[in-house]
Structures are given as C-alpha cells and as structure tokens.
Design a protein around this motif. Sequence first.
Motif, short mmCIF file in Angstrom:
data_model
loop_
_atom_site.label_atom_id
_atom_site.label_comp_id
_atom_site.label_asym_id
_atom_site.label_seq_id
_atom_site.Cartn_x
_atom_site.Cartn_y
_atom_site.Cartn_z
N LEU A 25 28.34 -20.13 4.36
CA LEU A 25 26.92 -20.34 4.62
C LEU A 25 26.15 -19.99 3.35
O LEU A 25 25.53 -18.94 3.23
CB LEU A 25 26.46 -19.51 5.83
CG LEU A 25 27.09 -19.91 7.15
CD1 LEU A 25 26.66 -18.96 8.27
CD2 LEU A 25 26.72 -21.35 7.52
N GLU A 26 26.21 -20.95 2.44
CA GLU A 26 25.64 -20.73 1.11
C GLU A 26 25.21 -22.07 0.54
O GLU A 26 25.91 -23.08 0.68
CB GLU A 26 26.69 -20.09 0.22
CG GLU A 26 26.23 -19.80 -1.19
CD GLU A 26 27.32 -19.13 -2.01
OE1 GLU A 26 27.91 -19.81 -2.87
OE2 GLU A 26 27.61 -17.95 -1.75
N GLN A 30 21.86 -24.17 -5.15
CA GLN A 30 20.76 -23.24 -5.39
C GLN A 30 21.21 -21.79 -5.48
O GLN A 30 20.40 -20.89 -5.70
CB GLN A 30 19.71 -23.41 -4.29
CG GLN A 30 19.16 -24.83 -4.22
CD GLN A 30 18.25 -25.05 -3.01
OE1 GLN A 30 17.77 -24.12 -2.40
NE2 GLN A 30 18.03 -26.31 -2.66
N HIS A 31 22.51 -21.56 -5.26
CA HIS A 31 23.10 -20.22 -5.41
C HIS A 31 22.38 -19.17 -4.56
O HIS A 31 22.00 -18.11 -5.05
CB HIS A 31 23.10 -19.80 -6.89
CG HIS A 31 23.81 -20.78 -7.78
ND1 HIS A 31 25.17 -20.97 -7.76
CD2 HIS A 31 23.31 -21.64 -8.71
CE1 HIS A 31 25.49 -21.90 -8.64
NE2 HIS A 31 24.40 -22.33 -9.23
#
Length: 396
Positions: A25-26, A30-31
């Motif tokens: 869940l990342e 956009q880091h």
Amino acid sequence: MASNRCVVYLEPGKVEVETIEYPRLELAVQHRKCDHGVIVRTIATNICGSDQHMVRGRTTAPKGQTLGHEITGEVIEAGRDVEFIKVGDIVSVPFNIACGRCQMCKSGNTGVCLNVNPARPGAAYGYVDMGGWVGGQANYVMVPYADWNLLKFPDKDQAMEKIRDLTMLSDIFPTGYHGAFTAGVRTGSTVYVAGAGPVGLACAASSQLLGAAVVIVGDMNPERLAQARSFGCETIDLRNKADLPDMLTQIVGEPVVDAAIDCVGFEARGHGQGASEAPATVLNDVMSITRVAGRVGIPGLYVTGDPGGIDENAKTGQLSVKMGLGWAKSLTFTTGQTPVMRYHRQLMMAILHDKIQIAKAVNATIISLDDAPKGYVDFDKGAAKKFVINPNGLIK
C-alpha cells in the motif's frame, strides 16, 4: 507472503511471466504511503489490443514494462482510510486510475485525472507513459483511491457465475459502449463499426444494446467477421477493393450511416488483399460514410510516439486526416481514453440482468498465467478471441 508473478514485456514480439515484488500500500511514483488503497487478488485479467501495440514494439515501452490494465479481483487487504470497500469484496477495477478529487474527476472525465501521472493527464495500470503503475496481468495488484475507483459486485456467487462477462467491465465493454454512445447510436440507428477485434465486437454488441436497427462491422479477418455475424451483425470484408460506400449501399440502401466508430486505431491498413499500413485510413473512412452533422466515435488508440510508424510524421502521431471533409460535413468527434466509471455500473446491471452476453460476443477464452505469452502470439495472429487470464485458478 505470497509470491507475485506478472506478464512482462521484454522486446518486440516477446513477453514472459516473471516474479515481481508483492504489492504494498504505497504510491511508488510519489514515494509515500497509500492508506486509501487496497490489494486485490486477481480473478481475471485480460489481454487487450492496447497491450498488443506495446508488444509489437509500436510504442516507446521499455524492456521490463509490466503489462495488464483489465483487472477483476477480490480485495484481500485494505488501507486504513478505505471506508466502503471491504476485504472479501469482488470488484471491477477501471483501467483508468483516478483520484476522485481533481477538476477532471469531479466532471466525470476520469480518463484524464490530473493527479495520478506526473507526466501528463491520465493513468493506467501496466502501460507506457501512464504513470508507472504496476500491471495487473499478475497474481496481485495494488489499487489506489479504492472507494472511488472500484465497482463492487453486489453478490459474490452471482459474480463468479458471470465472471467471464463481468471481467469485460474493466475496459473493453465500457470502451465499446463509449464509442457507440458518443457516436450517437440510438434506437433505430444504422451503424458502421471499423474493426472486428474485441473492442470492435464490444462496440457492435453495445450498439445493439442501445437499439441500433442494423450494425455493420468491417474488417479483413474472416474469423473475426464470422464472430461478428454470430450475434447478428452484418459484415463487410475489406479485402474486397470495392468502395466502402457502395458496400454499405448494398446493406442499408444508401452510402452513409447514422453513426460510425473507429475501433482500429493507428495500426490501420488500407483496403484490399495484402494492403499496406495506412494509419489514417479508418479515420478518413468513417468521416466519408457518416451522415452530415453526424458523430464519429474514436475509441481506437492513437499515440504520440510510434517507433514503427511508416514515416516520420506517423512516428509522432501526425496523420493525413481529411479534416476538411469532417469540417464540411459538420461532424462531431469523440476521442481519448474511455472514462470507464461513467458507464460501468449501468453495464454491470445489464450483465447481471441478462440484457447482454458480452463474453459470448467477444468470444472470451480462459487461459492460465503461464499460457499468457502464447495468448499474445495467438492474438497477434488475429485470433477471434478475447483472452482472459486466470492467474490464481479461481475461474472454474
């Protein structure tokens, strides 16, 4: 943690199934964390003609590009900010990735969301220049903005019974419907659909759903034309060098139709046996045969970068389109990515209540993840099938 395998583009004409990172869940581009996202275990994921453009080497897709933007699956993990989608839900994932917050999303133009791709408006899973999102021809995939993007099926058992139809909601059914609807197809319309690939067949079936009096499909592939005839379409074999208006006259009594849809895109060919590539052919055809003041739908893909283009102009998407003809006839054009969310719920209801058999129309054919490379080869040869990958063996 389960392993995750995905179809990956290696070079023109070659894809392989490789092990990739299990989704988190990342927001990788956009880091930052993606508490509004979910992890989906894929039930069905389809090979699309748009994927095939990349695999043919007709886009700027790099080696290692993950593939797959037509995704249907079961939610197995949800971020803390997801309120309405629950673990265990079976969902359709629109191929457009959209935030639900920007000006475009709020106006219903989810195909050109402003917040999900740093390079340009609009994003998609597993596609070149579409934001770097990981493809869904895989065991598992992460879906952001889950409450906004996902379409939940109301009954899990019913969804699995109709999964061959429902998997078409992620792209080609809404795309075909969008092409027909924006071309003005209504009750009693005469319709010409250019291209009998899966999107063209979905467009033809959608035109029937919208009440068209006659739907004519043009192509040069006899097997695909036979598939169009299997659900009541008239067909035109474009290997015949006769003029398209003359062939239309034989069917509808005049050389024009009320609505025309380009379901071919930039790899179009001229008419006649063995005709060479001529990327503006279909656009010029549909303009010539559409009734004055009519509408032209263009769900077929056109790109701004085509390394295999026939000339320098084609390589940058500059085509010899007869714009003067379109202007003189007061035609209206609709182009671009289909905003799937504008249509998918209504089309789901049509499927669930047996108003359309879209899987039958496009000849949905189930294959395993390991057979996906062969599916790409067969599709490239013109198979009259819509290949549906069953990566986790969940489709009976």
